[in-house]
Design a protein around this motif. Structure first.
Motif, PDB file in Angstrom:
ATOM      1  N   TYR A 267      -4.274   4.105  14.548  1.00  0.00           N
ATOM      2  CA  TYR A 267      -3.143   5.040  14.602  1.00  0.00           C
ATOM      3  C   TYR A 267      -2.794   5.514  13.193  1.00  0.00           C
ATOM      4  O   TYR A 267      -2.504   6.686  12.975  1.00  0.00           O
ATOM      5  N   GLY A 268      -2.853   4.589  12.245  1.00  0.00           N
ATOM      6  CA  GLY A 268      -2.594   4.952  10.854  1.00  0.00           C
ATOM      7  C   GLY A 268      -3.563   6.018  10.368  1.00  0.00           C
ATOM      8  O   GLY A 268      -3.168   6.995   9.739  1.00  0.00           O
ATOM      9  N   GLU A 269      -4.830   5.838  10.702  1.00  0.00           N
ATOM     10  CA  GLU A 269      -5.866   6.778  10.249  1.00  0.00           C
ATOM     11  C   GLU A 269      -5.592   8.211  10.715  1.00  0.00           C
ATOM     12  O   GLU A 269      -6.026   9.168  10.085  1.00  0.00           O
ATOM     13  N   GLN A 270      -4.875   8.342  11.837  1.00  0.00           N
ATOM     14  CA  GLN A 270      -4.566   9.695  12.331  1.00  0.00           C
ATOM     15  C   GLN A 270      -3.423  10.351  11.571  1.00  0.00           C
ATOM     16  O   GLN A 270      -3.155  11.538  11.726  1.00  0.00           O
ATOM     17  N   GLY A 271      -2.723   9.582  10.749  1.00  0.00           N
ATOM     18  CA  GLY A 271      -1.595  10.133  10.002  1.00  0.00           C
ATOM     19  C   GLY A 271      -2.026  10.605   8.621  1.00  0.00           C
ATOM     20  O   GLY A 271      -3.085  10.222   8.131  1.00  0.00           O
ATOM     21  N   GLN A 272      -1.182  11.440   8.007  1.00  0.00           N
ATOM     22  CA  GLN A 272      -1.470  11.888   6.641  1.00  0.00           C
ATOM     23  C   GLN A 272      -1.012  10.852   5.649  1.00  0.00           C
ATOM     24  O   GLN A 272       0.021  10.209   5.843  1.00  0.00           O
ATOM     25  N   SER A 273      -1.748  10.721   4.556  1.00  0.00           N
ATOM     26  CA  SER A 273      -1.355   9.745   3.549  1.00  0.00           C
ATOM     27  C   SER A 273      -0.188  10.264   2.715  1.00  0.00           C
ATOM     28  O   SER A 273      -0.096  11.444   2.403  1.00  0.00           O
ATOM     29  N   LEU A 274       0.712   9.337   2.358  1.00  0.00           N
ATOM     30  CA  LEU A 274       1.838   9.669   1.473  1.00  0.00           C
ATOM     31  C   LEU A 274       1.346  10.086   0.095  1.00  0.00           C
ATOM     32  O   LEU A 274       2.007  10.807  -0.634  1.00  0.00           O
ATOM     33  N   GLY A 275       0.157   9.582  -0.252  1.00  0.00           N
ATOM     34  CA  GLY A 275      -0.376   9.842  -1.581  1.00  0.00           C
ATOM     35  C   GLY A 275      -1.144  11.146  -1.652  1.00  0.00           C
ATOM     36  O   GLY A 275      -1.703  11.500  -2.681  1.00  0.00           O
ATOM     37  N   LYS A 276      -1.205  11.864  -0.540  1.00  0.00           N
ATOM     38  CA  LYS A 276      -2.013  13.078  -0.488  1.00  0.00           C
ATOM     39  C   LYS A 276      -1.457  14.147  -1.434  1.00  0.00           C
ATOM     40  O   LYS A 276      -0.264  14.352  -1.538  1.00  0.00           O
ATOM     41  N   GLY A 277      -2.370  14.794  -2.143  1.00  0.00           N
ATOM     42  CA  GLY A 277      -1.935  15.833  -3.067  1.00  0.00           C
ATOM     43  C   GLY A 277      -1.600  15.266  -4.431  1.00  0.00           C
ATOM     44  O   GLY A 277      -1.297  15.989  -5.365  1.00  0.00           O
ATOM     45  N   LYS A 278      -1.625  13.923  -4.536  1.00  0.00           N
ATOM     46  CA  LYS A 278      -1.294  13.283  -5.810  1.00  0.00           C
ATOM     47  C   LYS A 278      -2.479  13.362  -6.776  1.00  0.00           C
ATOM     48  O   LYS A 278      -2.329  13.616  -7.956  1.00  0.00           O
ATOM     49  N   GLU A 279      -3.675  13.134  -6.171  1.00  0.00           N
ATOM     50  CA  GLU A 279      -4.863  13.086  -7.031  1.00  0.00           C
ATOM     51  C   GLU A 279      -5.190  14.474  -7.583  1.00  0.00           C
ATOM     52  O   GLU A 279      -5.034  15.469  -6.938  1.00  0.00           O
TER      53      GLU A 279
ATOM     54  N   ASN B 206       0.825  -1.217   0.000  1.00  0.00           N
ATOM     55  CA  ASN B 206       0.000   0.000   0.000  1.00  0.00           C
ATOM     56  C   ASN B 206       0.850   1.254   0.000  1.00  0.00           C
ATOM     57  O   ASN B 206       0.515   2.244  -0.639  1.00  0.00           O
ATOM     58  N   SER B 207       1.940   1.214   0.744  1.00  0.00           N
ATOM     59  CA  SER B 207       2.775   2.405   0.856  1.00  0.00           C
ATOM     60  C   SER B 207       3.436   2.708  -0.491  1.00  0.00           C
ATOM     61  O   SER B 207       3.612   3.863  -0.866  1.00  0.00           O
ATOM     62  N   VAL B 208       3.823   1.648  -1.205  1.00  0.00           N
ATOM     63  CA  VAL B 208       4.446   1.855  -2.520  1.00  0.00           C
ATOM     64  C   VAL B 208       3.402   2.432  -3.487  1.00  0.00           C
ATOM     65  O   VAL B 208       3.689   3.353  -4.251  1.00  0.00           O
ATOM     66  N   VAL B 209       2.193   1.930  -3.400  1.00  0.00           N
ATOM     67  CA  VAL B 209       1.111   2.460  -4.244  1.00  0.00           C
ATOM     68  C   VAL B 209       0.894   3.939  -3.927  1.00  0.00           C
ATOM     69  O   VAL B 209       0.775   4.776  -4.831  1.00  0.00           O
ATOM     70  N   ALA B 210       0.893   4.279  -2.629  1.00  0.00           N
ATOM     71  CA  ALA B 210       0.645   5.670  -2.240  1.00  0.00           C
ATOM     72  C   ALA B 210       1.782   6.589  -2.683  1.00  0.00           C
ATOM     73  O   ALA B 210       1.566   7.746  -3.033  1.00  0.00           O
ATOM     74  N   ALA B 211       3.013   6.066  -2.680  1.00  0.00           N
ATOM     75  CA  ALA B 211       4.170   6.899  -3.038  1.00  0.00           C
ATOM     76  C   ALA B 211       4.470   6.859  -4.542  1.00  0.00           C
ATOM     77  O   ALA B 211       5.384   7.509  -5.018  1.00  0.00           O
ATOM     78  N   TRP B 212       3.710   6.081  -5.252  1.00  0.00           N
ATOM     79  CA  TRP B 212       3.946   5.842  -6.685  1.00  0.00           C
ATOM     80  C   TRP B 212       3.786   7.125  -7.500  1.00  0.00           C
ATOM     81  O   TRP B 212       2.809   7.847  -7.357  1.00  0.00           O
ATOM     82  N   GLN B 213       4.768   7.412  -8.353  1.00  0.00           N
ATOM     83  CA  GLN B 213       4.721   8.639  -9.160  1.00  0.00           C
ATOM     84  C   GLN B 213       4.490   8.344 -10.635  1.00  0.00           C
ATOM     85  O   GLN B 213       4.445   9.258 -11.451  1.00  0.00           O
ATOM     86  N   GLY B 214       4.407   7.080 -10.989  1.00  0.00           N
ATOM     87  CA  GLY B 214       4.289   6.729 -12.412  1.00  0.00           C
ATOM     88  C   GLY B 214       2.844   6.677 -12.877  1.00  0.00           C
ATOM     89  O   GLY B 214       1.948   7.267 -12.273  1.00  0.00           O
ATOM     90  N   GLU B 215       2.662   5.943 -13.934  1.00  0.00           N
ATOM     91  CA  GLU B 215       1.343   5.785 -14.537  1.00  0.00           C
ATOM     92  C   GLU B 215       0.353   5.200 -13.526  1.00  0.00           C
ATOM     93  O   GLU B 215       0.652   4.196 -12.883  1.00  0.00           O
TER      94      GLU B 215
END
Ligand code: FES
Lengths: 487, 86
Positions: free
Chosen positions: A475-487, A402-411
């Protein structure tokens, strides 16, 4: 966890608590020597073994493991008091993480194939025909196996139309995914350290609790006592295995004497972004798939048993690696201690000069009890670094993918995760096949977790998988997603 | 009829000694006993900090009766006794 597993875990934890109490006392060597006698005083009940002396003997061996020594190397003449002193002088912890209480193996039968009373004395005698070693004969209207000739292949078990032949297993041998533990000619379980990936599955499997981790807790407490700057690096799984809010953990660790606490989730953020970049490059270069690289058990497996998959393993380092690098940069003279859910990380820690020690959740719990720290009353304190949602959830199965998907910058949609939820003989066979054929039909990003459930299911965990999952998720839900701002 | 109250300690000592596993086993009892019992988690009873008593954790209270080294069988036995008013 069933009752018997609970029983052996309690026993091991009680030894650790007493050992730490002894360390904190006026006379560490003497009070260590007394542990078996305090747990089994004169005339006490003998809950598990034949007599109080044997019980004490086994408790002595368990204490040795708690002191960080190999039980196998014990000459039985050296007293626990001497061992305690030696533990205080030790410069480097023992490299191999696991050790076996041989005398606890005594009551455990070697694997064997046995014809039960249910043998129907049939005419066809498929068992005799199936045996390639001539080990089965017919005596008094029943098939009998000659243990000298039997190779335990199990052909007769499969051949019997009544299912009257059984094969017993040795729990540790059966649990080991890489055949690294087996009974020797004396019936004692032996770990082949060249093969062992330190996954700890045998530790949980043994109903006698014979397999132990060699603890470093005394080394760590000693350094704290010497007034050194000792910093705790806590695995994300810890949030699920401690009966308090995540914000109270820091205070609890400071009370033990750590000078600072870092979340390894901090490094997990770097692992996620590095891995996403690595994966993108690989796909662009035509790679069919990539596997994750953060599970220590898996990394040991690759090194010792599956070198063919190495080219497909991500070059990203583990979250612990990046976190320790940051800590050592900020505090070059500090002693760093990883707080771990599993035993496998021991090997990684050994190879990383930035991490000095490891204590697992059981040892941490024992320390809290010995010091009388009620974690529920600890102060709440936020971590300086705000880790992401995905980093916090690294400890869950699927979390790394999931983390790789969230940090993914490609297609978008190019990442197709495949989850290997637990290493066993079958999943290892699958991985080998992917490597050999250079293909994986199911997807292209293979997340490998040694323990089914992820790190929150590590073999040194304290709570249940279900509760830990919920707490880590919250605890995860309280954190910001790595993918935020991507969409 | 009064419900039998089953209180499971979730303090540090009891938790480390396997309290959560015991709790999850006990939770399965709601099916068997339906509305005859009431299960809850509580903070440290204060029993664990007396000399060696940590070694008998986890603790569970069934009404006014304290069970040490609690496991499923022991808890069921006490519940049954309470329900039968023995
Ligand atoms: S933690 Fe259960 S009685 Fe103290």
């Amino acid at each position: 966890m069933n009752n018997s597993e609970l029983e052996t875990k309690r026993l091991k934890r009680e030894v650790l608590i007493r050992l730490i109490k002894a360390f904190l006392s006026e006379d560490f060597p003497e009070n260590t020597r007394l542990i078996p006698y305090e747990m089994r005083p004169k005339y006490s009940e003998v809950p598990f073994r034949c007599c109080v002396y044997k019980e004490r003997g086994i408790l002595r061996a368990r204490t040795l493991a708690g002191l960080g020594f190999s039980i196998e190397d014990d000459d039985e003449k050296t007293t626990l008091a001497t061992y305690a002193k030696k533990a205080l002088e030790r410069q480097r912890p023992d490299p191999n993480p696991l050790t076996v209480v041989e005398s606890a193996c005594h009551s455990c039968q070697a694997a064997r194939v046995y014809v039960t009373d249910l043998c129907q004395n049939c005419v066809a005698r498929p068992c005799m025909n199936s045996c390639r070693f001539g080990a089965i004969s017919h005596v008094n209207g029943r098939s009998v196996i000659d243990p000298e000739k039997c190779k335990k292949c199990g052909m007769c078990v499969a051949s019997c139309p009544y299912g009257a032949i059984i094969k017993t297993v040795v729990p540790c041998e059966n649990a080991c995914p890489v055949g690294a533990i087996a009974k020797d000619e004396h019936g004692f379980a032996r770990i082949d350290t060249d093969k062992c990936i330190s996954c700890g599955k045998c530790v949980s499997a043994c109903p006698f609790g014979a397999v132990h981790a060699k603890s470093q807790v005394i080394d760590v407490l000693r350094k704290i006592k010497e007034g050194r700057e000792v910093i705790a690096l806590i695995a994300p799984a810890l949030m699920g295995h401690i009966p308090c809010k995540p914000e109270q953990i820091q205070d609890a660790l400071l009370k033990i004497g750590f000078s600072k606490v870092y979340e390894v989730a901090q490094g997990a953020d770097i692992t996620a972004t590095t891995e996403a970049k690595d994966f993108k490059e690989r796909l662009e270069n035509g790679a069919p798939f990539m596997t994750t690289s953060c599970c220590a058990g898996y990394n040991e497996l690759v090194k010792k048993h599956l070198p063919e998959i190495k080219p497909y393993v991500s070059d990203a380092h583990t979250p612990l690696y990046y976190t320790a690098e940051i800590v050592k940069k900020e505090h070059p003279d500090a002693v760093t201690v990883f707080i771990s859910p599993c035993f496998a990380k021991r090997r990684e820690v050994l190879d990383n000069p930035n991490v000095n020690h490891l204590i697992n959740f059981e040892e941490l719990g024992a320390t809290l009890i010995a010091l009388g720290i009620e974690i529920d009353t600890c102060e709440e304190k936020e971590f300086e670094y705000k880790s992401s949602k995905e980093a916090r959830e690294f400890a869950l199965t699927g979390g790394v993918a999931n983390s790789v998907v969230a940090a993914w910058q490609g297609e978008p949609g190019a990442v197709k995760p495949v989850i290997v939820n637990g290493l066993d003989k079958t999943s290892i066979r699958d991985l080998r096949l992917y490597a050999k054929t250079g293909q994986c039909q199911a997807g292209n990003l293979i997340e490998v977790m040694c323990c089914p459930g992820g790190c929150i299911a590590g073999n040194a965990c304290l709570g249940t998988l279900k509760d830990a999952f919920k707490k880590v998720k919250d605890y995860g839900e309280q954190g910001q997603s790595l993918g935020k701002g991507k969409e | 009829m009064e419900k039998v109250k089953v209180k499971i300690c979730e303090g540090t000592t009891c938790f480390v000694m396997g309290g959560q596993a015991v709790k999850s086993m006990i939770s399965t009892l709601t099916e068997k006993y339906k509305d005859k019992i009431e299960i809850s988690s509580v903070r440290c009873f204060g029993t664990c900090n007396k000399s060696d008593s940590f070694s008998k954790a986890p603790y569970v209270m069934v009404d006014d009766e304290q069970i040490s080294s609690a496991d499923l069988e022991k808890v069921i036995a006490v519940i049954e006794r309470k329900l039968n008013n023995e």
